[in-house]
Design an enzyme around this catalytic site. Structure first.
Site, PDB file in Angstrom:
ATOM      1  N   ARG A   1       0.825  -1.207   0.000  1.00  0.00           N
ATOM      2  CA  ARG A   1       0.000   0.000   0.000  1.00  0.00           C
ATOM      3  C   ARG A   1       0.867   1.268   0.000  1.00  0.00           C
ATOM      4  O   ARG A   1       0.520   2.270  -0.623  1.00  0.00           O
ATOM      5  CB  ARG A   1      -0.928   0.015   1.215  1.00  0.00           C
ATOM      6  CG  ARG A   1      -2.067  -0.982   1.098  1.00  0.00           C
ATOM      7  CD  ARG A   1      -2.960  -0.677  -0.093  1.00  0.00           C
ATOM      8  NE  ARG A   1      -3.984  -1.696  -0.252  1.00  0.00           N
ATOM      9  CZ  ARG A   1      -4.439  -2.156  -1.404  1.00  0.00           C
ATOM     10  NH1 ARG A   1      -3.936  -1.709  -2.529  1.00  0.00           N
ATOM     11  NH2 ARG A   1      -5.386  -3.068  -1.453  1.00  0.00           N
TER      12      ARG A   1
ATOM     13  N   SER B   1      17.189  12.914  -3.601  1.00  0.00           N
ATOM     14  CA  SER B   1      18.158  11.881  -3.241  1.00  0.00           C
ATOM     15  C   SER B   1      17.559  10.911  -2.238  1.00  0.00           C
ATOM     16  O   SER B   1      16.796  11.302  -1.356  1.00  0.00           O
ATOM     17  CB  SER B   1      19.409  12.529  -2.631  1.00  0.00           C
ATOM     18  OG  SER B   1      20.290  11.546  -2.118  1.00  0.00           O
TER      19      SER B   1
ATOM     20  N   GLU C   1       2.101   1.533  -3.464  1.00  0.00           N
ATOM     21  CA  GLU C   1       0.992   1.962  -4.307  1.00  0.00           C
ATOM     22  C   GLU C   1       0.764   3.466  -4.184  1.00  0.00           C
ATOM     23  O   GLU C   1       0.518   4.156  -5.184  1.00  0.00           O
ATOM     24  CB  GLU C   1      -0.279   1.207  -3.911  1.00  0.00           C
ATOM     25  CG  GLU C   1      -1.491   1.549  -4.767  1.00  0.00           C
ATOM     26  CD  GLU C   1      -2.743   0.830  -4.297  1.00  0.00           C
ATOM     27  OE1 GLU C   1      -3.443   0.262  -5.149  1.00  0.00           O
ATOM     28  OE2 GLU C   1      -3.012   0.840  -3.078  1.00  0.00           O
TER      29      GLU C   1
END
Length: 214
Positions: free
Chosen positions: A142, A168, A145
Site C-alpha cells: 500500500r 536523493s 501503491e
C-alpha cells in the site's frame, strides 16, 4: 532472483509435466508443501557472492530478539542513538552501517548484544536491497501503491518548486509517526526528507574524463 520456495515450486511443476512415473509424481507433488513449511529465514535469504546471507539473517534474528527482550521501541532506540526511527530499524535489519559512536550508544541501550555482532554491524558494508516478495505484504504494497499513484503529481511539484532534478535517497531522512484525525482515528505520517539533486548540462569543458573521441 526467485526464492527457494518459488524455485522448488517451478521445478516440481516442470518435472511433473515431463514425468510419467507415479512415485516421482507423488514426491514432486509434496515438494511445494514441504518448501512452504520451511522457516521464513531459510526461504527468504538472498544469495550474494560478497555477502554471507545466512549469517546476516541470523544476526538480524539475534538483534530483533534482543530488541524484544529489552522492551525498547524503535522510537526509544532512535532517541538513544540520535537517529530517525526508520534508520534505527534499518540498522537492526542490516540495511545500514553502524558508526563507532552509534555502537557505543546501542551497546548501552541493549547490553545483551554481543561484541561480535556490534563489530560486524560496524565493519560490514550493507547490501541495500530487498526481496521482491516483500511487495506482496499489504503494508509495504500500500505504501508502494501510494508513491506510484501520486508519483507523477509528486514529480510535477518537485519540478515546479526545485527545478529539473530528483530527490536523493542517499542524502535522505525518513521518519514514521502517527497523528490523530478529527474523528479520533489514528493516522500514519511518513516523512521523506531528501536533498534535491539537479540534472546537469553535460558541458564538455566540465567533463574531467578524457573523451574516447579525442
Amino acid at each position: 532472483m526467485c526464492s527457494f520456495r518459488q524455485f522448488f515450486t517451478k521445478s516440481a511443476a516442470s518435472l511433473r509435466a515431463h514425468s510419467g512415473k507415479v512415485a516421482t509424481s507423488k514426491i514432486l507433488m509434496a515438494m511445494p508443501a514441504a518448501v512452504e513449511a520451511m522457516p521464513l529465514k531459510a526461504a527468504a535469504v538472498r544469495a550474494y557472492s560478497s555477502i554471507d546471507s545466512t549469517k546476516l539473517a541470523e544476526r538480524t534474528e539475534r538483534l530483533l530478539a534482543a530488541k524484544g527482550q529489552s522492551g525498547l521501541s524503535y522510537e526509544d532506540l532512535a532517541s538513544s542513538l540520535g537517529v530517525t526511527n526508520t534508520y534505527a530499524a534499518q540498522l537492526l535489519l542490516g540495511q545500514a552501517r553502524l558508526s563507532k559512536e552509534g555502537a557505543a550508544k546501542l551497546q548501552e541501550a541493549m547490553p545483551q548484544l554481543s561484541a561480535e555482532d556490534l563489530e560486524a554491524m560496524q565493519n560490514e558494508y550493507p547490501m541495500r536491497s530487498y526481496d521482491d516478495a516483500i511487495l506482496k505484504e499489504p503494508n509495504v504494497y500500500r505504501t508502494f501503491e501510494a508513491i506510484t499513484h501520486y508519483g507523477e503529481s509528486i514529480k510535477s511539484i518537485i519540478n515546479e518548486q526545485c527545478g529539473d532534478g530528483i530527490m536523493s535517497a542517499i542524502d535522505f531522512y525518513c521518519d514514521v509517526g502517527t497523528t490523530t484525525g478529527k474523528h479520533g482515528e489514528k493516522r500514519v505520517v511518513i516523512t521523506f526528507n531528501g536533498k534535491f539533486l539537479p540534472f546537469i548540462e553535460q558541458s564538455a569543458d566540465d567533463n574531467g574524463a578524457k573523451s574516447p573521441r579525442s
